[in-house]
Design an enzyme around this catalytic site. Structure first.
Site, PDB file in Angstrom:
ATOM      1  NE  ARG A 175     -13.564  -7.661 -23.290  1.00 12.26           N
ATOM      2  CZ  ARG A 175     -14.406  -8.686 -23.331  1.00 12.26           C
ATOM      3  NH1 ARG A 175     -15.579  -8.543 -23.897  1.00 12.26           N
ATOM      4  NH2 ARG A 175     -14.076  -9.857 -22.827  1.00 12.26           N
ATOM      5  NE  ARG A 179      -5.213   2.887 -16.053  1.00 13.73           N
ATOM      6  CZ  ARG A 179      -5.027   4.191 -16.093  1.00 13.73           C
ATOM      7  NH1 ARG A 179      -4.191   4.764 -15.250  1.00 13.73           N
ATOM      8  NH2 ARG A 179      -5.664   4.930 -16.985  1.00 13.73           N
ATOM      9  NE  ARG A 251     -27.865  13.756 -15.485  1.00  5.91           N
ATOM     10  CZ  ARG A 251     -28.735  13.720 -14.468  1.00  5.91           C
ATOM     11  NH1 ARG A 251     -30.033  13.846 -14.698  1.00  5.91           N
ATOM     12  NH2 ARG A 251     -28.311  13.576 -13.223  1.00  5.91           N
ATOM     13  NE  ARG A 281     -16.070  16.413 -11.949  1.00 10.09           N
ATOM     14  CZ  ARG A 281     -15.512  16.326 -13.143  1.00 10.09           C
ATOM     15  NH1 ARG A 281     -14.510  15.508 -13.354  1.00 10.09           N
ATOM     16  NH2 ARG A 281     -15.950  17.047 -14.155  1.00 10.09           N
ATOM     17  CD  GLU A 302     -18.565  18.431 -11.945  1.00  7.09           C
ATOM     18  OE1 GLU A 302     -17.410  18.872 -11.774  1.00  7.09           O
ATOM     19  OE2 GLU A 302     -18.857  17.626 -12.840  1.00  7.09           O
ATOM     20  CE1 TYR A 350     -17.331  15.466 -22.367  1.00 11.03           C
ATOM     21  CE2 TYR A 350     -15.924  13.870 -23.494  1.00 11.03           C
ATOM     22  CZ  TYR A 350     -16.088  14.896 -22.580  1.00 11.03           C
ATOM     23  OH  TYR A 350     -14.998  15.368 -21.894  1.00 11.03           O
ATOM     24  CG  ASP A 352     -12.145  14.089 -24.321  1.00  9.30           C
ATOM     25  OD1 ASP A 352     -12.680  14.698 -23.381  1.00  9.30           O
ATOM     26  OD2 ASP A 352     -11.804  12.887 -24.257  1.00  9.30           O
TER      27      ASP A 352
HETATM   28  C1  LIG Z   1     -17.735  19.197 -17.413  1.00  9.56           C
HETATM   29  C2  LIG Z   1     -16.906  18.991 -18.642  1.00  9.56           C
HETATM   30  C3  LIG Z   1     -15.567  18.683 -18.503  1.00  9.56           C
HETATM   31  C4  LIG Z   1     -14.783  18.493 -19.639  1.00  9.56           C
HETATM   32  N1  LIG Z   1     -13.491  18.158 -19.442  1.00  9.56           N
HETATM   33  C5  LIG Z   1     -12.715  17.929 -20.513  1.00  9.56           C
HETATM   34  C6  LIG Z   1     -11.368  17.512 -20.341  1.00  9.56           C
HETATM   35  O1  LIG Z   1     -10.870  17.350 -19.214  1.00  9.56           O
HETATM   36  N2  LIG Z   1     -10.621  17.305 -21.467  1.00  9.56           N
HETATM   37  C7  LIG Z   1     -11.126  17.448 -22.724  1.00  9.56           C
HETATM   38  O2  LIG Z   1     -10.395  17.239 -23.696  1.00  9.56           O
HETATM   39  N3  LIG Z   1     -12.403  17.870 -22.912  1.00  9.56           N
HETATM   40  C8  LIG Z   1     -13.207  18.105 -21.846  1.00  9.56           C
HETATM   41  N4  LIG Z   1     -14.504  18.514 -22.017  1.00  9.56           N
HETATM   42  C9  LIG Z   1     -14.995  18.754 -23.400  1.00  9.56           C
HETATM   43  C10 LIG Z   1     -14.824  20.225 -23.866  1.00  9.56           C
HETATM   44  O3  LIG Z   1     -15.546  21.076 -23.013  1.00  9.56           O
HETATM   45  C11 LIG Z   1     -15.314  20.320 -25.331  1.00  9.56           C
HETATM   46  O4  LIG Z   1     -14.473  19.554 -26.146  1.00  9.56           O
HETATM   47  C12 LIG Z   1     -15.323  21.739 -25.917  1.00  9.56           C
HETATM   48  O5  LIG Z   1     -15.927  22.651 -25.053  1.00  9.56           O
HETATM   49  C13 LIG Z   1     -16.076  21.746 -27.243  1.00  9.56           C
HETATM   50  O6  LIG Z   1     -15.976  23.026 -27.849  1.00  9.56           O
HETATM   51  P1  LIG Z   1     -17.125  23.587 -28.784  1.00  9.56           P
HETATM   52  O7  LIG Z   1     -16.613  24.828 -29.387  1.00  9.56           O
HETATM   53  O8  LIG Z   1     -17.603  22.517 -29.703  1.00  9.56           O
HETATM   54  O9  LIG Z   1     -18.357  23.856 -27.807  1.00  9.56           O
HETATM   55  P2  LIG Z   1     -18.544  24.947 -26.656  1.00  9.56           P
HETATM   56  O10 LIG Z   1     -17.310  25.081 -25.858  1.00  9.56           O
HETATM   57  O11 LIG Z   1     -19.794  24.601 -25.957  1.00  9.56           O
HETATM   58  O12 LIG Z   1     -18.751  26.313 -27.459  1.00  9.56           O
HETATM   59  C14 LIG Z   1     -19.964  26.634 -28.097  1.00  9.56           C
HETATM   60  C15 LIG Z   1     -20.194  28.117 -27.945  1.00  9.56           C
HETATM   61  O13 LIG Z   1     -21.331  28.483 -28.736  1.00  9.56           O
HETATM   62  C16 LIG Z   1     -22.041  29.483 -28.048  1.00  9.56           C
HETATM   63  N5  LIG Z   1     -23.412  29.480 -28.543  1.00  9.56           N
HETATM   64  C17 LIG Z   1     -24.301  28.457 -28.501  1.00  9.56           C
HETATM   65  N6  LIG Z   1     -25.459  28.797 -29.073  1.00  9.56           N
HETATM   66  C18 LIG Z   1     -25.319  30.074 -29.512  1.00  9.56           C
HETATM   67  C19 LIG Z   1     -26.174  30.999 -30.180  1.00  9.56           C
HETATM   68  N7  LIG Z   1     -27.417  30.668 -30.576  1.00  9.56           N
HETATM   69  N8  LIG Z   1     -25.700  32.248 -30.454  1.00  9.56           N
HETATM   70  C20 LIG Z   1     -24.433  32.585 -30.082  1.00  9.56           C
HETATM   71  N9  LIG Z   1     -23.593  31.752 -29.454  1.00  9.56           N
HETATM   72  C21 LIG Z   1     -24.020  30.515 -29.152  1.00  9.56           C
HETATM   73  C22 LIG Z   1     -21.920  29.085 -26.586  1.00  9.56           C
HETATM   74  O14 LIG Z   1     -22.131  30.202 -25.749  1.00  9.56           O
HETATM   75  C23 LIG Z   1     -20.491  28.552 -26.521  1.00  9.56           C
HETATM   76  O15 LIG Z   1     -19.586  29.565 -26.120  1.00  9.56           O
HETATM   77  C24 LIG Z   1     -15.333  18.643 -20.916  1.00  9.56           C
HETATM   78  C25 LIG Z   1     -16.688  18.956 -21.057  1.00  9.56           C
HETATM   79  C26 LIG Z   1     -17.477  19.083 -19.931  1.00  9.56           C
HETATM   80  C27 LIG Z   1     -18.936  19.330 -20.103  1.00  9.56           C
END
Ligand SMILES: Cc1cc2nc3c(=O)[nH]c(=O)nc-3n(C[C@H](O)[C@H](O)[C@H](O)COP(=O)(O)OP(=O)(O)OC[C@H]3O[C@@H](n4cnc5c(N)ncnc54)[C@H](O)[C@@H]3O)c2cc1C
Length: 385
Positions: A175, A179, A251, A281, A302, A350, A352
């Site tokens: 909204r 701050r 994206r 950034r 980036e 998405y 965290d």
């Molecule tokens: C740019 C960016 C910045 C972020 N910054 C923050 C932050 O500051 N703070 C925060 O709390 N969170 C942040 N996040 C979120 C954070 O990255 C996620 O919470 C976290 O990565 C999720 O973990 P995951 O295990 O679900 O997925 P992932 O980390 O994506 O792990 C999935 C894994 O599965 C593997 N995989 C996929 N398909 C296959 C397949 N068919 N066979 C074998 N392996 C496979 C991939 O290689 C990957 O290693 C950010 C995310 C992004 C994109």
């Protein structure tokens, strides 16, 4: 209890946390990942030339209000105090983000007190003729006014999402994202920090268990889970089905890495609000580890763009068309047997890190209790739609 053979697809936080809980329970867990490293998108590694700990897939700051999750990560890693203080370059000046009293006073060259700034923004800047904002742009104009919107949100959003803010839903912007004090800590959460030896070391410790076997550079394809009692899949939901219904839009990010002798920008994250600056950034990684000392520096410029077939999916788009396709994939997934879709890719959201860990812990508990009650293990523990 029957000891089961469990396959975890993905060695990110989702796969590691679920795998650990089920390993502790006595099951035999195999974790596969197509990449050459564990920790998924949280992966950190030391740059061999500078010694700086680099957040390989973009900056990751741990922040949460969840006491259980905070206790969980602290079991596997010492967390150093870290506050994210983001700066923004726009219109030839550097400001503090999120927009706070310092930003407002600097931007409008004033010396307002909190109440004065509140009155100024809500009565003089905000476009109160917009009664029911429908788009991101209308929402920003309604609550901030044109000047702050154009300086801090418009160009950044176009670069980040590849769409005009007038085409994005109002819900993207809270909204009043301002701050009226000088608090510049980006997050409000009670617990914030950075893992002393990086996220990959933390995930390695989670996976360090006698009943967990990790296989890297091992891509999973549908059918390969047949020899297992259950599969937890943290890869892309559409990828599991070979994209047979189409592709869920994402994206992706490109990082242009450069090194610098000294301190390049004086902070960890500098946003660039203007559309004509092609990157969103610059991240200077050594500032994520302020307890370390490095003369040289590693930075990432980036760039965001639409993900193509071979790109890493970063941010799910989740607009109307994507949600319709997502619903079709969810229906298809519900027809699978002995597979649970988890994590940011498996549920096309998405997430965290703290939410990822919370959901992973709940998925593992859900599996254990479903087995104890002879119930079917759900395909999704958190509905993606
Ligand atoms: C740019 C960016 C910045 C972020 N910054 C923050 C932050 O500051 N703070 C925060 O709390 N969170 C942040 N996040 C979120 C954070 O990255 C996620 O919470 C976290 O990565 C999720 O973990 P995951 O295990 O679900 O997925 P992932 O980390 O994506 O792990 C999935 C894994 O599965 C593997 N995989 C996929 N398909 C296959 C397949 N068919 N066979 C074998 N392996 C496979 C991939 O290689 C990957 O290693 C950010 C995310 C992004 C994109």
């Amino acid at each position: 209890m029957k000891i089961e053979n469990i396959l975890m697809v993905g060695a990110g936080l989702s796969g590691a946390v679920i795998g650990r809980r089920l390993g502790d329970e006595g099951h035999q867990v195999t974790v596969v990942d197509s990449r050459s490293h564990i920790a998924g998108n949280c992966h950190t590694e030391r740059d061999p030339d500078t010694g700086v700990m680099v957040h390989v897939y973009g900056p990751h700051i741990f922040h949460t209000d969840d006491e259980d999750v905070w206790a969980y990560v602290n079991r596997f890693q010492t967390f150093k105090d870290y506050k994210n203080r983001v700066k923004a370059t726009t219109g030839g000046a550097v400001y503090s983000l999120p927009i706070n009293l310092h930003t407002i006073n600097q931007f409008f060259a004033k010396t307002m007190l909190p109440d004065e700034a509140f009155a100024f923004i809500t009565q003089e800047q905000a476009d109160t003729s917009i009664k029911d904002p429908q788009t991101f742009e209308e929402q920003a104009m309604r609550f901030l006014g044109r000047d702050l919107y154009e300086a801090f949100f418009k160009g950044y959003t176009i670069k980040q999402w590849g769409r005009a803010p007038s085409e994005l839903p109002a819900s993207i912007l809270k909204r009043l994202p301002v701050r009226f004090n000088y608090e510049d800590n980006y997050f409000f959460h009670k617990f914030q920090g950075m893992p002393e030896n990086g996220y990959t070391d933390m995930v390695a410790r989670i996976l360090d268990h006698p009943r967990i076997d990790v296989k890297l550079e091992t891509p999973f394809q549908r059918g390969q889970g047949d020899g297992y009692d259950h599969v937890f899949y943290s890869g892309a939901l559409d990828g599991y089905f070979d994209f047979e219904l189409g592709r869920l839009g994402y994206r992706t990010l490109d990082f242009e890495k450069f090194t610098y002798d000294g301190d390049y920008q004086g902070c960890a994250v500098m946003n660039y609000g203007e559309e004509q600056v092609p990157y969103t950034r610059i991240t200077e990684h050594k500032h994520f580890s302020p307890w370390e000392s490095h003369q040289r520096s590693v930075c990432y410029r980036e760039f965001a763009r639409a993900a193509e077939v071979d790109d890493i999916p970063y941010y799910p788009i989740r607009q109307v068309a994507e949600k319709a396709l997502l619903a079709d994939y969810v229906a298809l997934a519900e027809t699978t047997e002995r597979v649970t879709f988890v994590g940011r890719l498996g549920t096309y959201r998405y997430l965290d890190m703290d939410v990822t860990i919370r959901e992973a812990l709940e998925a593992a508990e859900g599996f254990v209790s479903a087995r104890a009650a002879s119930r079917k293990v759900p395909t999704f523990f958190t509905p993606p739609v």
